[in-house]
Design a protein around this motif. Sequence first.
Motif, PDB file in Angstrom:
ATOM      1  N   PHE B  32       0.832  -1.200   0.000  1.00  0.00           N
ATOM      2  CA  PHE B  32       0.000   0.000   0.000  1.00  0.00           C
ATOM      3  C   PHE B  32       0.861   1.242   0.000  1.00  0.00           C
ATOM      4  CE2 PHE B  32      -2.525  -3.300   1.811  1.00  0.00           C
ATOM      5  CZ  PHE B  32      -3.771  -3.096   1.276  1.00  0.00           C
ATOM      6  N   ARG B  33       0.378   2.253  -0.688  1.00  0.00           N
ATOM      7  CA  ARG B  33       1.011   3.559  -0.597  1.00  0.00           C
ATOM      8  C   ARG B  33      -0.031   4.490  -0.002  1.00  0.00           C
ATOM      9  NH1 ARG B  33       4.703   7.206  -3.608  1.00  0.00           N
ATOM     10  NH2 ARG B  33       3.690   9.219  -3.862  1.00  0.00           N
ATOM     11  N   ILE B  34       0.271   5.019   1.158  1.00  0.00           N
ATOM     12  CA  ILE B  34      -0.657   5.948   1.805  1.00  0.00           C
ATOM     13  C   ILE B  34      -0.081   7.345   1.664  1.00  0.00           C
ATOM     14  CG2 ILE B  34      -1.788   6.567   3.961  1.00  0.00           C
ATOM     15  CD1 ILE B  34      -1.571   3.739   4.851  1.00  0.00           C
ATOM     16  N   ILE B  35      -0.866   8.263   1.115  1.00  0.00           N
ATOM     17  CA  ILE B  35      -0.365   9.622   0.987  1.00  0.00           C
ATOM     18  C   ILE B  35      -1.233  10.579   1.801  1.00  0.00           C
ATOM     19  CG2 ILE B  35       0.761   9.280  -1.227  1.00  0.00           C
ATOM     20  CD1 ILE B  35      -1.619  10.469  -2.582  1.00  0.00           C
ATOM     21  N   VAL B  36      -0.576  11.528   2.412  1.00  0.00           N
ATOM     22  CA  VAL B  36      -1.276  12.519   3.233  1.00  0.00           C
ATOM     23  C   VAL B  36      -1.032  13.891   2.605  1.00  0.00           C
ATOM     24  CG1 VAL B  36      -1.565  13.448   5.547  1.00  0.00           C
ATOM     25  CG2 VAL B  36      -0.774  11.110   5.250  1.00  0.00           C
ATOM     26  N   GLY B  37      -2.098  14.616   2.335  1.00  0.00           N
ATOM     27  CA  GLY B  37      -1.977  15.951   1.742  1.00  0.00           C
ATOM     28  C   GLY B  37      -1.384  16.909   2.751  1.00  0.00           C
ATOM     29  N   MET B  38      -0.145  17.314   2.524  1.00  0.00           N
ATOM     30  CA  MET B  38       0.505  18.173   3.501  1.00  0.00           C
ATOM     31  C   MET B  38       1.007  19.471   2.890  1.00  0.00           C
ATOM     32  SD  MET B  38       2.235  15.216   5.785  1.00  0.00           S
ATOM     33  CE  MET B  38       2.959  16.121   7.104  1.00  0.00           C
ATOM     34  N   ALA B  39       0.130  20.137   2.158  1.00  0.00           N
ATOM     35  CA  ALA B  39       0.409  21.508   1.758  1.00  0.00           C
ATOM     36  C   ALA B  39      -0.135  22.412   2.864  1.00  0.00           C
ATOM     37  CB  ALA B  39      -0.259  21.813   0.425  1.00  0.00           C
ATOM     38  N   THR B  40      -0.079  23.717   2.661  1.00  0.00           N
ATOM     39  CA  THR B  40      -0.527  24.630   3.715  1.00  0.00           C
ATOM     40  C   THR B  40      -1.952  24.321   4.173  1.00  0.00           C
ATOM     41  OG1 THR B  40       0.930  26.339   2.923  1.00  0.00           O
ATOM     42  CG2 THR B  40      -0.904  27.049   4.276  1.00  0.00           C
ATOM     43  N   CYS B  41      -2.832  24.040   3.205  1.00  0.00           N
ATOM     44  CA  CYS B  41      -4.230  23.787   3.567  1.00  0.00           C
ATOM     45  C   CYS B  41      -4.346  22.550   4.450  1.00  0.00           C
ATOM     46  CB  CYS B  41      -5.100  23.652   2.320  1.00  0.00           C
ATOM     47  SG  CYS B  41      -4.408  22.596   1.042  1.00  0.00           S
ATOM     48  N   GLY B  42      -3.632  21.483   4.093  1.00  0.00           N
ATOM     49  CA  GLY B  42      -3.679  20.255   4.880  1.00  0.00           C
ATOM     50  C   GLY B  42      -3.084  20.438   6.255  1.00  0.00           C
ATOM     51  N   LEU B  43      -1.932  21.103   6.286  1.00  0.00           N
ATOM     52  CA  LEU B  43      -1.229  21.255   7.564  1.00  0.00           C
ATOM     53  C   LEU B  43      -2.046  22.061   8.565  1.00  0.00           C
ATOM     54  CD1 LEU B  43       2.414  21.808   6.321  1.00  0.00           C
ATOM     55  CD2 LEU B  43       1.509  19.828   7.517  1.00  0.00           C
ATOM     56  N   THR B  44      -2.718  23.124   8.076  1.00  0.00           N
ATOM     57  CA  THR B  44      -3.515  23.923   9.000  1.00  0.00           C
ATOM     58  C   THR B  44      -4.711  23.128   9.512  1.00  0.00           C
ATOM     59  OG1 THR B  44      -4.492  24.886   7.046  1.00  0.00           O
ATOM     60  CG2 THR B  44      -2.964  26.261   8.255  1.00  0.00           C
ATOM     61  N   ALA B  45      -5.160  22.147   8.722  1.00  0.00           N
ATOM     62  CA  ALA B  45      -6.295  21.335   9.169  1.00  0.00           C
ATOM     63  C   ALA B  45      -5.841  20.181  10.054  1.00  0.00           C
ATOM     64  CB  ALA B  45      -7.064  20.806   7.963  1.00  0.00           C
ATOM     65  N   GLY B  46      -4.535  20.047  10.253  1.00  0.00           N
ATOM     66  CA  GLY B  46      -4.046  19.021  11.179  1.00  0.00           C
ATOM     67  C   GLY B  46      -3.462  17.786  10.515  1.00  0.00           C
ATOM     68  N   ALA B  47      -2.945  17.924   9.282  1.00  0.00           N
ATOM     69  CA  ALA B  47      -2.423  16.759   8.567  1.00  0.00           C
ATOM     70  C   ALA B  47      -1.183  16.177   9.225  1.00  0.00           C
ATOM     71  CB  ALA B  47      -2.114  17.123   7.118  1.00  0.00           C
ATOM     72  N   ARG B  48      -0.376  17.049   9.849  1.00  0.00           N
ATOM     73  CA  ARG B  48       0.851  16.560  10.494  1.00  0.00           C
ATOM     74  C   ARG B  48       0.519  15.530  11.580  1.00  0.00           C
ATOM     75  NH1 ARG B  48       5.772  16.607   8.977  1.00  0.00           N
ATOM     76  NH2 ARG B  48       5.660  18.790   8.382  1.00  0.00           N
ATOM     77  N   GLU B  49      -0.526  15.808  12.368  1.00  0.00           N
ATOM     78  CA  GLU B  49      -0.912  14.897  13.437  1.00  0.00           C
ATOM     79  C   GLU B  49      -1.418  13.572  12.850  1.00  0.00           C
ATOM     80  OE1 GLU B  49      -1.680  18.091  13.311  1.00  0.00           O
ATOM     81  OE2 GLU B  49      -0.552  18.837  15.034  1.00  0.00           O
ATOM     82  N   VAL B  50      -2.186  13.697  11.741  1.00  0.00           N
ATOM     83  CA  VAL B  50      -2.713  12.494  11.101  1.00  0.00           C
ATOM     84  C   VAL B  50      -1.557  11.645  10.563  1.00  0.00           C
ATOM     85  CG1 VAL B  50      -4.087  11.653   9.164  1.00  0.00           C
ATOM     86  CG2 VAL B  50      -4.892  13.592  10.502  1.00  0.00           C
ATOM     87  N   TYR B  51      -0.598  12.312   9.948  1.00  0.00           N
ATOM     88  CA  TYR B  51       0.578  11.633   9.396  1.00  0.00           C
ATOM     89  C   TYR B  51       1.317  10.880  10.504  1.00  0.00           C
ATOM     90  CZ  TYR B  51       5.130  11.402   6.936  1.00  0.00           C
ATOM     91  OH  TYR B  51       6.289  10.999   6.351  1.00  0.00           O
ATOM     92  N   ASP B  52       1.538  11.573  11.626  1.00  0.00           N
ATOM     93  CA  ASP B  52       2.233  10.927  12.744  1.00  0.00           C
ATOM     94  C   ASP B  52       1.432   9.745  13.282  1.00  0.00           C
ATOM     95  OD1 ASP B  52       4.196  12.765  12.448  1.00  0.00           O
ATOM     96  OD2 ASP B  52       3.579  14.059  14.107  1.00  0.00           O
ATOM     97  N   ALA B  53       0.107   9.932  13.358  1.00  0.00           N
ATOM     98  CA  ALA B  53      -0.737   8.862  13.888  1.00  0.00           C
ATOM     99  C   ALA B  53      -0.699   7.643  12.969  1.00  0.00           C
ATOM    100  CB  ALA B  53      -2.175   9.353  14.055  1.00  0.00           C
ATOM    101  N   LEU B  54      -0.701   7.866  11.656  1.00  0.00           N
ATOM    102  CA  LEU B  54      -0.651   6.748  10.713  1.00  0.00           C
ATOM    103  C   LEU B  54       0.659   5.981  10.872  1.00  0.00           C
ATOM    104  CD1 LEU B  54      -2.163   8.407   7.517  1.00  0.00           C
ATOM    105  CD2 LEU B  54      -3.091   6.435   8.707  1.00  0.00           C
ATOM    106  N   ILE B  55       1.768   6.723  10.981  1.00  0.00           N
ATOM    107  CA  ILE B  55       3.063   6.065  11.145  1.00  0.00           C
ATOM    108  C   ILE B  55       3.086   5.269  12.448  1.00  0.00           C
ATOM    109  CG2 ILE B  55       5.507   6.526  11.628  1.00  0.00           C
ATOM    110  CD1 ILE B  55       5.510   8.531   9.475  1.00  0.00           C
ATOM    111  N   HIS B  56       2.512   5.877  13.477  1.00  0.00           N
ATOM    112  CA  HIS B  56       2.454   5.198  14.770  1.00  0.00           C
ATOM    113  C   HIS B  56       1.692   3.883  14.649  1.00  0.00           C
ATOM    114  CE1 HIS B  56       2.241   4.793  19.093  1.00  0.00           C
ATOM    115  NE2 HIS B  56       0.940   4.575  18.989  1.00  0.00           N
TER     116      HIS B  56
END
Lengths: 596, 132
Positions: B32-56
Amino acid sequence: MIRFQVVICEGNTCQCLGSSNIKEEFTKKIKEYGLERNVSLFSNVCFGFCDRGPVVIVYPDCVVYSSLTIDDVDEICQKHLMKGKVVTHLTLSDITPEEEQKIIEYQEANFHIKQERRVLKNTGIINPNNIKEYIARNGYFGLYKALMEMTPEEVIDELIKSGLRGRGGGGFPTGLKWKFAYNNKNDIKYIICNADEGDPGAFMDRAILEGDPHSVIEAMIIGGYAIGASQGYIYVRAEYPLAVERINNAIKQAYEYELLGENIFGSGFTFNLEVRLGAGAFVCGEETALIASIEGERGMPRNKPPYPAEAGLWNKPTVINNVETLSNIPRIIRKGAEWFASIGTEKSKGTKVFALGGKINNTGLVEIPMGTKLREVIFNIGGGIPNNKKFKAVQTGGPSGGCLTEKHLDVPIDYDTLVNLGSMMGSGGMIVMDEDNCMVDVARFYLEFTVDESCGKCTPCREGTKRMLEILEKITRGEGTLKDVDTLTSLAHSIKDSALCGLGQSAPNPVLSTLEHFKDEYIAHVVDKKCPAGVCRALIKYYINDDCIGCGKCARNCPVEAITGKVKEKHEINTDVCIKCGACALSCPTHAIITA
Amino acid sequence: MEVFYLITLEDLEKIRAENNFKENLRKKKNHFRIIVGMATCGLTAGAREVYDALIHEVNLSGLKNVEIEEVGCIGECALEPIVEIYNSKGTRTTYCKVKPEDAEKIINRHVMKGFVVEDLLLVKHKKAGASE
């Protein structure tokens, strides 16, 4: 202590596929490894994965192992039951055909909409921090073709043939721009990427720089080769920290891969690229002001001609292209001008990215072929107006553009139609307004922006826009007269004719365009002293109608105690005291508080 | 003396062949390839936390058949954070408005068991709208 429960499916299908043998093997192995105290073994009937039997589920992780053979049992025991590690290659992780069908149906329902992803082809798909992923999607092959198989003249000809026009707003043919710079002989030339995206509501350049920075770099190298420049600058505003970070990283990687620097591909062509940060002045998006800013001067425009293609950065021939324009170029070179020109209208080829914002359901970026109807963009791709409100207008081109109304919904969007309607393409911001937006207030908002952003060099823009703003503020306060509206119009026309740069010349556009399409709203403000949309605070009054149930909520919420009345009787608002904050209307359970 | 290494067309083609993620997923099977939208719009909506949670979550389950990448903006800025999953067959599933808590659902249900997490599907949230 029992740590794992292994449940084996003994449904008919799994049995046929040999689940009893699997169970035997499990019993044997569990004994062999001495796991009896840690693992309990159960059978159960049909989990519903019949096409992938024999199936075993291990709890508490709820891991489903499917299509097992006897040999797999040992691995599950050794890894999962003894070490707690899931044996991933045996898990049922591939989506079942039924589930897959569901996704496909959903995706189709979603993407039937008429988007054509060219510029945004890679954004949101590839990792922008990894140059390899860009190359994997045919990145830098356009550059190779240009450098190794084409002469600079051929590159420029291809671009002219494609009909690509500047996506930054003006819509000047990019090929011609390059040709002028090419024809101006000089040892030193420059190519600049204009990433000073200042229009309120436009963010496509940011998305490209953040999602696909290499496409811009590749295009700038091609551009440098075509016009004979060996130095490029990307002028990006400092308010885009992530874009700056990603583009810097991308440049670093391009140097590592020898795609920037000396003798690229062994062609003898050398190109260097640097980032310059803008301090966020709107006027620095104007090319001569941008050049001044890179030179370290105050960001102010100068008279044209001479155009930058003759005397630009440090008086050398310079080409300035917008991010989106550049992002189109690698694919034009790789796939050819005909491919690019295959969609679009007669004079506007290709696609355009729009940033949808305002009162619209699907806020975001859309990329559509030129010539798509406005109705398609707003009601189909954009998903329409929220809360069943009525569509009123859409503002395109930011502070330099104008409004399009309901009667323009079926106009195909391209550079020329928008200009004919008194608006412009601009960089592609589209702000949708519904019946709750006051058009006088909208005009005032944009003018406030241009007054703030005027550099002050020429009088019409510095003084004129300020006077216009004062008149508009007077009208929104309800103190305007019909003569003010006339003054506004004549001021607008004289600024248009006499301002120095594009910013000043287009600053009155929002006023002229709202005056043309929504004159009745101006008249309502001036003659009737009313704001039909209920926005201009000085012109509205709050009333309580007969729906009032006398609950007293409004009176308790009023910050200035302007509401009086007995319990279970209709309340009243003292309009002399009322500060029109609207707190009462929000608290009313029966929506009995109205504005008029 | 400095040695200059010049990238050639063959190098480019090699990189292109080796990094085609769809092809790689197909070859590896069950990846599987999981991609998380992490441009400014994504990051302000909390994509960084989602990315970390997925890796976790992936580390927690010890999954080796998943790659997680950050990407730019796919244009649905109102529905960020957006998580997309490509499987070996090339099917692409788009989840939107993902919260860090949802990472467990996505990994456990979608990646490990093959169920779609229906309430997060983009189409459930996006107004389809018809042009009258």
